[in-house]
Design an enzyme around this catalytic site. Structure first.
Site, PDB file in Angstrom:
ATOM      1  N   THR A   1      27.888  31.037  37.911  1.00 40.51           N
ATOM      2  CA  THR A   1      29.123  31.824  37.867  1.00 40.51           C
ATOM      3  C   THR A   1      30.264  30.833  37.670  1.00 40.51           C
ATOM      4  OG1 THR A   1      29.465  31.602  40.227  1.00 40.51           O
ATOM      5  CG2 THR A   1      28.185  33.498  39.498  1.00 40.51           C
TER       6      THR A   1
ATOM      7  N   GLU B   1      25.632  37.770  37.979  1.00 40.80           N
ATOM      8  CA  GLU B   1      24.681  38.125  39.038  1.00 40.80           C
ATOM      9  C   GLU B   1      23.856  39.372  38.714  1.00 40.80           C
ATOM     10  OE1 GLU B   1      27.764  37.166  39.460  1.00 40.80           O
ATOM     11  OE2 GLU B   1      28.096  36.122  41.354  1.00 40.80           O
TER      12      GLU B   1
ATOM     13  N   LYS C   1      48.537  43.549  47.024  1.00 43.63           N
ATOM     14  CA  LYS C   1      48.678  44.294  48.279  1.00 43.63           C
ATOM     15  C   LYS C   1      50.160  44.408  48.617  1.00 43.63           C
ATOM     16  CE  LYS C   1      44.136  42.976  49.863  1.00 43.63           C
ATOM     17  NZ  LYS C   1      43.593  41.678  49.482  1.00 43.63           N
TER      18      LYS C   1
ATOM     19  N   TRP D   1      47.421  49.267  47.910  1.00 44.74           N
ATOM     20  CA  TRP D   1      46.914  48.442  46.830  1.00 44.74           C
ATOM     21  C   TRP D   1      47.464  48.867  45.474  1.00 44.74           C
ATOM     22  CZ3 TRP D   1      40.936  47.646  47.830  1.00 44.74           C
ATOM     23  CH2 TRP D   1      40.787  46.892  49.011  1.00 44.74           C
TER      24      TRP D   1
HETATM   25  P1  ADP Z   1      32.855  34.876  35.585  1.00 46.35           P
HETATM   26  O1  ADP Z   1      33.695  35.178  34.382  1.00 46.35           O
HETATM   27  O2  ADP Z   1      33.599  34.983  36.886  1.00 46.35           O
HETATM   28  O3  ADP Z   1      31.925  33.752  35.424  1.00 46.35           O
HETATM   29  P2  ADP Z   1      31.203  37.026  34.899  1.00 46.35           P
HETATM   30  O4  ADP Z   1      31.321  36.717  33.480  1.00 46.35           O
HETATM   31  O5  ADP Z   1      29.898  37.279  35.502  1.00 46.35           O
HETATM   32  O6  ADP Z   1      31.800  35.963  35.769  1.00 46.35           O
HETATM   33  O7  ADP Z   1      32.250  38.136  35.223  1.00 46.35           O
HETATM   34  C1  ADP Z   1      32.056  39.199  36.074  1.00 46.35           C
HETATM   35  C2  ADP Z   1      33.341  39.900  36.390  1.00 46.35           C
HETATM   36  O8  ADP Z   1      34.024  40.287  35.194  1.00 46.35           O
HETATM   37  C3  ADP Z   1      33.127  41.186  37.116  1.00 46.35           C
HETATM   38  O9  ADP Z   1      32.957  40.974  38.497  1.00 46.35           O
HETATM   39  C4  ADP Z   1      34.380  41.963  36.804  1.00 46.35           C
HETATM   40  O10 ADP Z   1      35.434  41.622  37.676  1.00 46.35           O
HETATM   41  C5  ADP Z   1      34.721  41.498  35.420  1.00 46.35           C
HETATM   42  N1  ADP Z   1      34.271  42.491  34.437  1.00 46.35           N
HETATM   43  C6  ADP Z   1      33.108  42.517  33.769  1.00 46.35           C
HETATM   44  N2  ADP Z   1      33.050  43.587  32.948  1.00 46.35           N
HETATM   45  C7  ADP Z   1      34.205  44.265  33.107  1.00 46.35           C
HETATM   46  C8  ADP Z   1      34.757  45.463  32.539  1.00 46.35           C
HETATM   47  N3  ADP Z   1      34.125  46.177  31.630  1.00 46.35           N
HETATM   48  N4  ADP Z   1      35.992  45.847  32.963  1.00 46.35           N
HETATM   49  C9  ADP Z   1      36.660  45.142  33.883  1.00 46.35           C
HETATM   50  N5  ADP Z   1      36.205  43.997  34.434  1.00 46.35           N
HETATM   51  C10 ADP Z   1      34.993  43.569  34.062  1.00 46.35           C
END
Ligand code: ADP
Length: 541
Positions: free
Chosen positions: A187, A329, A438, A443
């Site tokens: 991640t 994940e 917040k 929120w």
């Molecule tokens: P990172 O960019 O943190 O490495 P990921 O690529 O796994 O991790 O991103 C996951 C996060 O991206 C999700 O927890 C969510 O917040 C955001 N996300 C993924 N798809 C969407 C979506 N369609 N709309 C809004 N947010 C999204």
């Protein structure tokens, strides 16, 4: 009581079976890549299957064994695909590295994964040279190119094509359990150190099956898929498994990720389905408007929320939008936007209202929302809570035990996202739990503020963050990038927002900038923004 078992064959779900199938049934289906060396490269699943076994033999000869981590620092090309399958063939673990991370992050991740060997594209040789002392000592390095293109370097570099050429393709696949590890992806570590997600053969195969439906990727064997989303971003959303499974043609953009190069490939190769994060689509849609959409019929957008204007623009272009939500994940998909019974006669406005939500869980991903104590909340479209997930392609624990136990007593994983679920079972994200603003004990959804602002015709992109406020604890700050030809003012944006969100959500402060910071996976980097404006606030005080 005497136990009986089902009397069916024991056929482990190994990713190698996907390429076996493609080799048998779809051998001549093309895989077209823009090579890192420049020219367009054409191959097919039959040839990729053969070369992946040669690659497996080469790995073995280099001393790589089952469960060893094999890092890749590579664009989407045919070589990257055959490498994944070659690594899986001997039971080793492909580990995708995101080249857009900072050197320190890459070094940390390489050390944590303890990669035995690293395969890199020519583009990334400078990264290897910078990382050499810090984390590459004792690890073998292979450059994904042929002898003629091997770079001059102070490092001891092996040539991928030489390694492959020295092998035959007869190495049998390692006898593996379907729960054996297969892939590793970290991640991005927006909070704390990055954490590794260790996919199994079973979770990768199931994810490809579960996301292959008409309401998800919707790819058929007559389709042509262009994954713009890189293989180093959450498994390229599974496309390297899903495409050979159905025998769809694959078009790989290689290192050229600009809109002109992407659209050129789309037109030349008759691409029908493509996938990328919203940021990429901003420029691609602009070009498609000018050049026409060709055969493009469906796009998968995820990784960040789809803004309203984008859903409308795709609708105008006659392209079906499938929004996907998930995360590293979750392998990574969990929901996709689907036309549900009862939605067929929706007006355009209602359709768009749903297209900008995150979607409906598909079979294999259970979703519920919970309060701070983990108690389930109503799926009434109003009540907002932490989004929890459970399923065979969702994380059970992180690599090396990072973060300890990450599931609750009933096996649910807290995604860190906050949202609602409505009567259509549509998940609607209001925020990431760390990004909600917040204000006065309530929120404000930063995502909704951004989306409403970005739908103003003069706005290219917008980010909303909470900044400390003595009275309300936090108040929203909106940071805006104008469209090229726009002179939109803060007053005009305020007026636009007033018609669209609650009055107490309206930011008192709107800042204009030339560009917004993005993370290595193309998301707004709010950590950077928060730091920037907090420092400013401190200075002013
Ligand atoms: P990172 O960019 O943190 O490495 P990921 O690529 O796994 O991790 O991103 C996951 C996060 O991206 C999700 O927890 C969510 O917040 C955001 N996300 C993924 N798809 C969407 C979506 N369609 N709309 C809004 N947010 C999204």
């Amino acid at each position: 009581m005497r136990m009986i078992r089902g009397k069916m064959q024991d056929w482990p779900l190994l990713v190698g079976t996907i390429m076996d199938h493609a080799e048998r049934v779809h051998p001549t289906r093309e895989v077209v890549s823009r090579s890192v060396e420049g020219p367009i490269h054409r191959t097919n699943y039959g040839e990729i299957a053969v070369r992946s076994r040669k690659c497996a033999a080469a790995l073995k000869r280099l001393g790589i064994a089952a469960e060893d981590r094999v890092a890749t620092l590579a664009w989407n090309t045919w070589r990257h695909i055959e490498l994944w399958y070659g690594i899986a063939h001997i039971g080793a673990i492909y580990h995708t590295l995101n080249p857009r991370l900072f050197d320190e992050q890459l070094a940390w991740i390489i050390n944590d994964a303890d990669d035995r060997i690293l395969f890199a594209d020519l583009t990334f040789v400078p990264i290897l040279e910078r990382l050499a002392e810090r984390c590459l000592v004792g690890r073998k390095l292979v450059i994904l190119t042929d002898r003629a293109h091997m770079p001059q370097s102070s490092l001891d570099l092996l040539c991928y094509e030489d390694l492959i050429a020295a092998e035959d393709d007869t190495l049998p696949r390692a006898a593996l359990d379907e729960n054996a590890p297969c892939g590793l992806c970290y991640t991005s570590g927006t909070t704390g150190d990055p954490k590794g997600v260790l996919y199994s053969h079973r979770s990768n195969v199931l994810h490809a099956v579960l996301t292959g439906g008409a309401d998800q990727f919707g790819a058929r064997s007559v389709d042509c898929l262009l994954p713009i989303v890189p293989m180093f971003h959450a498994n390229a959303w599974g496309i390297a498994f899903a495409a050979p499974m159905v025998g769809a043609k694959l078009v790989m953009p290689g290192p050229k990720m600009d809109a002109a190069s992407i659209c050129e490939l789309m037109h030349q190769e008759d691409v029908t389905i493509s996938a990328a994060v919203p940021t990429v689509w901003i420029d691609v849609i602009a070009r498609l408007r000018e050049e026409g959409v060709g055969k493009l019929r469906r796009v998968l957008i995820g990784g960040a929320a789809v803004p309203r204007w984008m859903a409308e623009a795709l609708d105008d272009l006659g392209i079906a939008l499938c929004q996907g939500w998930g995360m590293t994940e979750m392998s990574p998909l969990g929901t996709t936007s689907v036309i549900r019974p009862g939605m067929e006669d929706f007006t355009r406005e209602q359709r768009v209202d749903y297209a900008i939500k995150q979607g409906v869980p598909f079979y294999g991903c259970e979703v519920r929302i919970a309060d701070e104590d983990g108690v389930s909340l109503a799926h009434d479209g109003e009540t907002s809570g932490r989004i929890m997930v459970r399923g065979p392609a969702c994380v059970g624990e992180y690599f090396n035990g990072a973060g300890g136990n990450v599931l609750d007593a009933s096996g649910w994983f807290d995604t860190g996202d906050v949202g609602t679920v409505d009567s259509f079972h549509y998940v609607s994200l209001t925020d990431r739990s760390k990004d909600v603003i917040k204000s006065g004990g309530e929120w404000i959804s930063s995502v909704q503020l951004e989306n409403e602002a970005a739908s103003h015709p003069g706005v290219r992109e917008a980010a909303a963050i909470g900044i400390p406020d003595p009275r309300w604890s936090e108040r929203p700050l909106l940071v805006v990038v104008r469209n090229d030809d726009s002179a939109v003012t803060a007053g005009e944006i305020t007026e636009w927002l007033t018609a669209r969100v609650a009055k107490w959500w309206i930011p008192e402060r709107i800042e204009f900038v030339d560009a917004l910071p993005h993370t290595a996976t193309g998301k707004l980097d709010k950590k950077v923004l928060r730091k920037r404006y907090a420092a400013e606030g401190a200075q002013a005080a």
